[in-house]
Design an enzyme around this catalytic site. Sequence first.
Site, PDB file in Angstrom:
ATOM      1  N   CYS A   1       5.634   0.360   7.830  1.00 57.69           N
ATOM      2  CA  CYS A   1       5.327   1.527   6.990  1.00 57.69           C
ATOM      3  C   CYS A   1       6.540   1.852   6.132  1.00 57.69           C
ATOM      4  O   CYS A   1       7.660   1.915   6.642  1.00 57.69           O
ATOM      5  CB  CYS A   1       4.983   2.718   7.886  1.00 57.69           C
ATOM      6  SG  CYS A   1       4.628   4.223   6.962  1.00 57.69           S
ATOM      7  N   LEU A   2       6.326   2.057   4.855  1.00 56.06           N
ATOM      8  CA  LEU A   2       7.440   2.382   3.952  1.00 56.06           C
ATOM      9  C   LEU A   2       8.104   3.701   4.340  1.00 56.06           C
ATOM     10  O   LEU A   2       9.249   3.944   3.969  1.00 56.06           O
ATOM     11  CB  LEU A   2       6.938   2.455   2.504  1.00 56.06           C
ATOM     12  CG  LEU A   2       6.476   1.117   1.905  1.00 56.06           C
ATOM     13  CD1 LEU A   2       5.844   1.339   0.535  1.00 56.06           C
ATOM     14  CD2 LEU A   2       7.643   0.142   1.785  1.00 56.06           C
TER      15      LEU A   2
ATOM     16  N   HIS B   1      -2.453   8.126   6.701  1.00 55.40           N
ATOM     17  CA  HIS B   1      -1.458   8.928   5.969  1.00 55.40           C
ATOM     18  C   HIS B   1      -2.107  10.167   5.349  1.00 55.40           C
ATOM     19  O   HIS B   1      -1.523  11.249   5.337  1.00 55.40           O
ATOM     20  CB  HIS B   1      -0.823   8.104   4.837  1.00 55.40           C
ATOM     21  CG  HIS B   1       0.366   7.295   5.261  1.00 55.40           C
ATOM     22  ND1 HIS B   1       1.485   7.847   5.845  1.00 55.40           N
ATOM     23  CD2 HIS B   1       0.628   5.967   5.147  1.00 55.40           C
ATOM     24  CE1 HIS B   1       2.381   6.888   6.089  1.00 55.40           C
ATOM     25  NE2 HIS B   1       1.881   5.736   5.679  1.00 55.40           N
TER      26      HIS B   1
ATOM     27  N   HIS C   1      -4.524   2.304   7.600  1.00 56.87           N
ATOM     28  CA  HIS C   1      -3.158   2.840   7.611  1.00 56.87           C
ATOM     29  C   HIS C   1      -3.004   3.933   6.553  1.00 56.87           C
ATOM     30  O   HIS C   1      -2.439   5.002   6.816  1.00 56.87           O
ATOM     31  CB  HIS C   1      -2.169   1.692   7.385  1.00 56.87           C
ATOM     32  CG  HIS C   1      -0.725   2.095   7.425  1.00 56.87           C
ATOM     33  ND1 HIS C   1       0.127   1.748   8.443  1.00 56.87           N
ATOM     34  CD2 HIS C   1       0.019   2.820   6.547  1.00 56.87           C
ATOM     35  CE1 HIS C   1       1.335   2.250   8.199  1.00 56.87           C
ATOM     36  NE2 HIS C   1       1.298   2.898   7.050  1.00 56.87           N
ATOM     37  N   GLU C   2      -3.526   3.677   5.352  1.00 56.69           N
ATOM     38  CA  GLU C   2      -3.350   4.655   4.262  1.00 56.69           C
ATOM     39  C   GLU C   2      -4.219   5.894   4.489  1.00 56.69           C
ATOM     40  O   GLU C   2      -3.799   7.015   4.196  1.00 56.69           O
ATOM     41  CB  GLU C   2      -3.658   4.024   2.901  1.00 56.69           C
ATOM     42  CG  GLU C   2      -2.840   2.769   2.552  1.00 56.69           C
ATOM     43  CD  GLU C   2      -1.339   2.911   2.718  1.00 56.69           C
ATOM     44  OE1 GLU C   2      -0.827   4.046   2.791  1.00 56.69           O
ATOM     45  OE2 GLU C   2      -0.660   1.867   2.796  1.00 56.69           O
TER      46      GLU C   2
ATOM     47  N   GLY D   1       0.843  -1.191   0.000  1.00 57.28           N
ATOM     48  CA  GLY D   1       0.000   0.000   0.000  1.00 57.28           C
ATOM     49  C   GLY D   1       0.874   1.235   0.000  1.00 57.28           C
ATOM     50  O   GLY D   1       1.987   1.210   0.544  1.00 57.28           O
TER      51      GLY D   1
ATOM     52  N   GLN E   1       3.163  10.020   0.921  1.00 57.84           N
ATOM     53  CA  GLN E   1       4.430   9.288   1.036  1.00 57.84           C
ATOM     54  C   GLN E   1       5.349   9.540  -0.152  1.00 57.84           C
ATOM     55  O   GLN E   1       6.536   9.226  -0.097  1.00 57.84           O
ATOM     56  CB  GLN E   1       4.172   7.779   1.179  1.00 57.84           C
ATOM     57  CG  GLN E   1       3.493   7.408   2.491  1.00 57.84           C
ATOM     58  CD  GLN E   1       3.321   5.912   2.610  1.00 57.84           C
ATOM     59  OE1 GLN E   1       2.363   5.351   2.078  1.00 57.84           O
ATOM     60  NE2 GLN E   1       4.247   5.252   3.290  1.00 57.84           N
TER      61      GLN E   1
END
Length: 176
Positions: free
Chosen positions: A91-92, A137, A133-134, A49, A54
């Site tokens: 998380c990236l 963000h 999660h997204e 994702g 990001q």
Amino acid sequence: MRAMSTFPIRVFGDPVLKQQTRLVEDIDGTFAKVVDTMFTTMYDAPGVGLAAPQVGVQQRFFVYDIDDEPRVLINPQIVATEGEWTYEEGCLSIPGLNFAIVRPKVITVQAVDIDGNEVVVVGDELLGRVFLHEIDHLDGVLMFDRLDDVARKAALREWRRLETEGGAQRDPSHAL
Ligand code: NI
């Protein structure tokens, strides 16, 4: 063959990750190109994702791919949640750290798809976690913000240690 382009992934400390996003107004060719590059960036990371902030884009959308079903959700809104589920999130934008976070298990999201159609999607377990999660963000919320005070302090210490050592390893399993 020319290599596909990717965006640099913004990492914790970059102010863009703490900012609110704007609603997407035009789903045009330019937007579609950004979405394509986000998919390439996500696969390259690798992750399952990726939210627009990001990659420094302050707009309200994210891409994901679980079970080979790539999808973009535009202007998503959570319309229902159910149950509770603990999952070790990565998380990236916080490479090297994973946290067990409790959140709802089943998430219903209303959004717009790449063709401009309104869609309602239901995500259970990992897919539901991707949604939460997204969408976090998109609201400038990171995993650290989902930890209690004690856990957050320990996590930030660990993050600084990884940064100092310079060797933050990405866990490629299911980063979001
Ligand atoms: Ni993330």
